[in-house]
Scaffold this active site. Structure first.
Site, PDB file in Angstrom:
ATOM      1  NE  ARG A   1     -11.010  34.249  77.553  1.00  0.00           N
ATOM      2  CZ  ARG A   1     -10.327  35.436  77.092  1.00  0.00           C
ATOM      3  NH1 ARG A   1     -11.137  36.114  76.363  1.00  0.00           N
ATOM      4  NH2 ARG A   1      -9.121  35.366  77.335  1.00  0.00           N
TER       5      ARG A   1
ATOM      6  NE  ARG B   1      -2.766  34.031  76.470  1.00  0.00           N
ATOM      7  CZ  ARG B   1      -3.753  34.111  77.273  1.00  0.00           C
ATOM      8  NH1 ARG B   1      -5.012  33.627  77.250  1.00  0.00           N
ATOM      9  NH2 ARG B   1      -3.373  34.980  78.376  1.00  0.00           N
TER      10      ARG B   1
ATOM     11  CG  HIS C   1      -7.854  30.553  78.215  1.00  0.00           C
ATOM     12  ND1 HIS C   1      -6.671  30.774  78.950  1.00  0.00           N
ATOM     13  CD2 HIS C   1      -8.207  31.731  78.531  1.00  0.00           C
ATOM     14  CE1 HIS C   1      -6.194  31.988  79.629  1.00  0.00           C
ATOM     15  NE2 HIS C   1      -7.451  32.558  79.020  1.00  0.00           N
TER      16      HIS C   1
ATOM     17  CG  HIS D   1     -11.128  36.836  80.098  1.00  0.00           C
ATOM     18  ND1 HIS D   1      -9.778  37.077  79.851  1.00  0.00           N
ATOM     19  CD2 HIS D   1     -12.159  37.740  79.459  1.00  0.00           C
ATOM     20  CE1 HIS D   1     -10.065  38.328  79.066  1.00  0.00           C
ATOM     21  NE2 HIS D   1     -11.181  38.343  78.797  1.00  0.00           N
TER      22      HIS D   1
END
Length: 355
Positions: free
Chosen positions: A168, A79, A174, A115
């Site tokens: 995101r 991440r 991300h 997501h």
């Protein structure tokens, strides 16, 4: 991969600088893509409108999230908020600064985005279901309406997916390639279930067998790699180390928390849809009445929003997983069986008095 990561950091910096005025909207879109909304918002609405679509939605969400977990464990995706702190490609302590938010500090691996995958698979189901209502006619005016509806709904679909993906990336949870993989993966899972009609008639035994397979495969995969000295929970200490605020770390973002939550929902659906309460209410005469559907829908949505205030203690990890499973199982049980049955019982005496 470093090339994708480094260019992804540049995209995040650009978004955080140029889209700062839209941060509240982007944070909102990130929450819109939260897979938990599938069970507390989308499912209660669609199940009362169309039980076939509602059932498919749960299967797609659960299986899609399970595949997401397995691919997260295989791909070992970093991440941005922790990768930028640990990479060696930036020299002279020139690591870029990324702003973090309360929703940034997810603890699982980052690729593919859960997501984005959850949002795309569920909205794919909703769009295809809506289009099915206008696609079965052959007269000229209906064909024109179907084409206009098709263009509008798919435009909405892509607008939502792009917004969720940007959000995101914006919150630095991300990289761009991870959300793209998530959207593609979600659509593939949803399309696969367009050709799987058997789930509509699945027995409780089928639900239990599916649950056991998903759980044992994931657990076995985890234990085998652990024996090979590969830690699939490697991302959790990184998240704890580099999260700007320890209060933003939540146990319900860990890989096993998502697995337990999904297994609970699938078991609850299987138990509810094969229960006598379901057959008496949702399979009875009341199920065709608009007033019955609206009452079930409004009651379910209200109850589930209140349900969010019920917090599970996180001090004991295994107890958390057990309680999370039970809480998740109670959601479809309430929506599919308990609430419709209670409304069915309340409506019957009134009809007798009127007669």
């Amino acid at each position: 991969m470093d090339f994708l990561h480094r260019n992804g950091i540049l995209v995040i910096q650009h978004l955080q600088k140029d889209y700062r005025a839209y941060r509240d909207f982007l944070n909102f879109m990130s929450s819109v893509g939260d897979p938990r909304n599938i069970f507390s918002v989308y499912f209660p609405l669609w199940f009362q409108l169309n039980q076939t679509v509602g059932t498919k939605m749960i299967w797609v969400a659960v299986i899609g999230d399970w595949f997401n977990l397995i691919f997260k464990w295989i791909l070992f995706g970093h991440r941005p908020y922790w990768w930028v702190q640990e990479t060696q490609i930036y020299t002279n302590h020139s690591s870029p600064w990324l702003e973090q938010f309360p929703t940034t500090c997810e603890t699982g691996p980052g690729s593919p985005s859960g997501h984005a995958m959850g949002s795309s698979c569920v909205w794919y189901v909703m769009v295809t279901a809506a289009l099915s209502y206008t696609g079965g006619r052959i007269d000229k005016s209906s064909v024109t309406l179907h084409r206009l509806t098709w263009s509008f709904l798919w435009s909405v679909f892509w607008l939502i997916q792009i917004s969720v993906c940007i959000s995101r990336v914006f919150i630095a949870t991300h990289f761009p390639h991870q959300v793209v993989l998530g959207v593609i993966g979600g659509m593939l899972v949803a399309e696969a279930f367009e050709h799987t009609p058997g789930i509509q008639t699945a027995s409780l035994r089928t639900y239990i067998k599916t649950n056991l397979f998903l759980f044992l495969f994931a657990l076995g995969f985890y234990l085998v790699l652990k024996l090979l000295d590969i830690d699939l929970l490697w991302s959790v200490p990184k998240a704890k180390k580099w999260c700007a605020n320890p209060d933003w770390i939540h146990i319900d973002t860990t890989p096993f928390a998502g697995l337990v939550r999904n297994l609970g929902v699938l078991f609850g659906l299987g138990f509810a849809i094969n229960s006598e309460m379901f057959f008496l209410s949702c399979r009875g005469m009341d199920s065709y009445k608009l007033s019955f559907k609206l009452l079930c829908m409004m009651t379910s949505l209200t109850l589930l929003q209140l349900y969010n205030f019920v917090k599970i203690p996180t001090q004991a990890e295994y107890l958390f997983y057990v309680l999370s499973f039970c809480k998740s199982a109670s959601i479809p049980l309430a929506v599919v069986a308990v609430i419709p049955y209670c409304i069915h019982v309340l409506m019957r005496p009134r009809e007798k008095k009127i007669n």
